[in-house]
Design a protein around this motif. Structure first.
Motif, PDB file in Angstrom:
ATOM      1  N   MET A 166       5.525  -0.960   2.010  1.00 58.13           N
ATOM      2  CA  MET A 166       4.516   0.089   2.165  1.00 58.13           C
ATOM      3  C   MET A 166       5.132   1.489   2.134  1.00 58.13           C
ATOM      4  SD  MET A 166       1.837   0.472   5.343  1.00 58.13           S
ATOM      5  CE  MET A 166       1.346  -1.239   5.150  1.00 58.13           C
ATOM      6  N   ASN A 167       4.528   2.348   1.316  1.00 60.25           N
ATOM      7  CA  ASN A 167       4.897   3.766   1.201  1.00 60.25           C
ATOM      8  C   ASN A 167       6.311   3.990   0.664  1.00 60.25           C
ATOM      9  OD1 ASN A 167       2.391   4.731   2.173  1.00 60.25           O
ATOM     10  ND2 ASN A 167       3.057   4.416   4.285  1.00 60.25           N
ATOM     11  N   ALA A 168       6.908   2.980   0.075  1.00 66.50           N
ATOM     12  CA  ALA A 168       8.216   3.165  -0.563  1.00 66.50           C
ATOM     13  C   ALA A 168       8.058   3.927  -1.872  1.00 66.50           C
ATOM     14  CB  ALA A 168       8.884   1.825  -0.809  1.00 66.50           C
ATOM     15  N   SER A 169       9.153   4.576  -2.293  1.00 63.36           N
ATOM     16  CA  SER A 169       9.171   5.314  -3.556  1.00 63.36           C
ATOM     17  C   SER A 169      10.355   4.845  -4.389  1.00 63.36           C
ATOM     18  CB  SER A 169       9.299   6.820  -3.302  1.00 63.36           C
ATOM     19  OG  SER A 169       8.210   7.302  -2.548  1.00 63.36           O
ATOM     20  N   ILE A 170      10.108   4.666  -5.681  1.00 67.31           N
ATOM     21  CA  ILE A 170      11.156   4.248  -6.620  1.00 67.31           C
ATOM     22  C   ILE A 170      11.358   5.381  -7.612  1.00 67.31           C
ATOM     23  CG2 ILE A 170      11.967   2.435  -8.157  1.00 67.31           C
ATOM     24  CD1 ILE A 170      11.156   1.381  -5.408  1.00 67.31           C
ATOM     25  N   ALA A 171      12.562   5.912  -7.690  1.00 71.77           N
ATOM     26  CA  ALA A 171      12.826   7.058  -8.558  1.00 71.77           C
ATOM     27  C   ALA A 171      12.708   6.681 -10.029  1.00 71.77           C
ATOM     28  CB  ALA A 171      14.206   7.630  -8.266  1.00 71.77           C
ATOM     29  N   GLU A 172      12.470   7.687 -10.827  1.00 73.64           N
ATOM     30  CA  GLU A 172      12.308   7.527 -12.268  1.00 73.64           C
ATOM     31  C   GLU A 172      13.465   6.740 -12.877  1.00 73.64           C
ATOM     32  OE1 GLU A 172      12.078  10.448 -16.206  1.00 73.64           O
ATOM     33  OE2 GLU A 172      11.645  11.220 -14.193  1.00 73.64           O
ATOM     34  N   GLY A 173      13.129   5.725 -13.674  1.00 71.87           N
ATOM     35  CA  GLY A 173      14.115   4.964 -14.419  1.00 71.87           C
ATOM     36  C   GLY A 173      14.877   3.918 -13.633  1.00 71.87           C
ATOM     37  N   MET A 174      14.599   3.785 -12.345  1.00 75.19           N
ATOM     38  CA  MET A 174      15.326   2.810 -11.527  1.00 75.19           C
ATOM     39  C   MET A 174      14.712   1.409 -11.678  1.00 75.19           C
ATOM     40  SD  MET A 174      17.807   4.441 -10.181  1.00 75.19           S
ATOM     41  CE  MET A 174      17.829   5.335 -11.751  1.00 75.19           C
ATOM     42  N   SER A 175      15.516   0.396 -11.359  1.00 77.55           N
ATOM     43  CA  SER A 175      15.047  -0.987 -11.433  1.00 77.55           C
ATOM     44  C   SER A 175      15.218  -1.660 -10.075  1.00 77.55           C
ATOM     45  CB  SER A 175      15.813  -1.778 -12.500  1.00 77.55           C
ATOM     46  OG  SER A 175      17.194  -1.835 -12.173  1.00 77.55           O
ATOM     47  N   VAL A 176      14.318  -2.585  -9.802  1.00 78.65           N
ATOM     48  CA  VAL A 176      14.411  -3.451  -8.628  1.00 78.65           C
ATOM     49  C   VAL A 176      14.505  -4.872  -9.162  1.00 78.65           C
ATOM     50  CG1 VAL A 176      13.278  -4.253  -6.520  1.00 78.65           C
ATOM     51  CG2 VAL A 176      13.079  -1.846  -7.215  1.00 78.65           C
ATOM     52  N   GLY A 177      15.618  -5.550  -8.883  1.00 76.31           N
ATOM     53  CA  GLY A 177      15.891  -6.828  -9.496  1.00 76.31           C
ATOM     54  C   GLY A 177      14.994  -7.951  -9.021  1.00 76.31           C
ATOM     55  N   PRO A 178      15.026  -9.089  -9.718  1.00 77.89           N
ATOM     56  CA  PRO A 178      14.230 -10.251  -9.331  1.00 77.89           C
ATOM     57  C   PRO A 178      14.524 -10.673  -7.895  1.00 77.89           C
ATOM     58  CG  PRO A 178      15.214 -10.587 -11.497  1.00 77.89           C
ATOM     59  CD  PRO A 178      15.830  -9.344 -10.935  1.00 77.89           C
ATOM     60  N   ALA A 203       0.822  -1.206   0.000  1.00 76.19           N
ATOM     61  CA  ALA A 203       0.000   0.000   0.000  1.00 76.19           C
ATOM     62  C   ALA A 203       0.860   1.262   0.000  1.00 76.19           C
ATOM     63  CB  ALA A 203      -0.915  -0.004   1.216  1.00 76.19           C
ATOM     64  N   GLY A 204       0.434   2.240  -0.821  1.00 68.53           N
ATOM     65  CA  GLY A 204       1.070   3.548  -0.816  1.00 68.53           C
ATOM     66  C   GLY A 204       2.351   3.677  -1.605  1.00 68.53           C
TER      67      GLY A 204
END
Length: 216
Positions: free
Chosen positions: A168-180, A150-151
């Motif tokens: 919850m409530n995390a933000s991922i900056a533009e163009g970033m990746s979170v791996g498998p 959520a959020g």
């Protein structure tokens, strides 16, 4: 109206049940759960009919895996594939307030709850769970079994890997990746690429541990 079986008598199953009853999208036949003590129990008016592996008893019904953990969803889908339950049997559940742009795609078995915003050219794989109040910006892509708590807010062009979990409530900056199989902690601000299998927390987010993808 198509019939639907909810796999796992979980909190997420209760939320899915409320969504489909409000929207009229499916007629929920019941739930399946591996906890034998739940057999015959009614949960919000839906009875637990047996273990998950009995999904093949209901060949006319769609199914959806209602487990919060992407790893657990992945394991259930793998189990059921050996019973002949393939991608065409999985329902996609969307809250009625969600608007999906014509150019965006939502995979089979995915669950999107209330107040989720989807930008153009968003592509979600199969069995992705998106909890309430999530913002998926333009051209975000998420692979199978990813989870957005959520959020969560994502910038344009983010890439989220298979089974990745965004807290919850995390933000991922533009163009970033979170791996498998990576994990982002609650309230984290991700300003760099998160490697596969890593856990990042904090503002700005930093790695606190990492696993090999072959580990349990």
């Amino acid at each position: 109206m198509s019939e639907l079986i909810l796999l796992a008598a979980s909190g997420l199953a209760r939320e899915v049940l409320a969504v489909v009853r409000t929207s009229g999208q499916y007629d929920v036949v019941g739930m399946l759960d591996d906890d034998r003590e739940l057999l015959g129990v009614s949960i919000d008016g839906a009875s637990v009919l047996g273990p998950i592996d009995e999904a093949d008893r209901f060949p006319e019904a769609f199914v959806v895996v209602c487990l919060e953990s992407g790893r657990h969803r992945e394991a259930v889908v793998h189990r059921l594939s050996s019973l002949g339950i393939l991608v065409d049997r999985y329902a996609t559940v969307l809250h009625s307030d969600i608007r999906v742009p014509d150019e965006s795609r939502i995979g089979a078995g995915s669950i999107l709850l209330q107040n989720v915003t989807i930008g153009p050219w968003v592509v979600l794989g199969n069995h992705v769970v998106v909890m309430p109040m999530v913002n998926l910006a333009y051209n975000v892509q998420a692979d199978d079994f990813a989870t957005f708590s959520a959020g969560v807010s994502t910038g344009e062009g983010c890439r989220i890997g298979r089974v990745a979990h965004i807290g919850m409530n995390a933000s991922i900056a533009e163009g970033m990746s979170v791996g498998p199989y990576a994990s982002v902690g609650m309230g984290a601000a991700v300003l760099d690429h998160v490697p596969p299998g890593a856990t990042w927390v904090g503002v700005p987010a930093r790695e606190i541990r990492s696993i090999h993808l072959g580990d349990d």
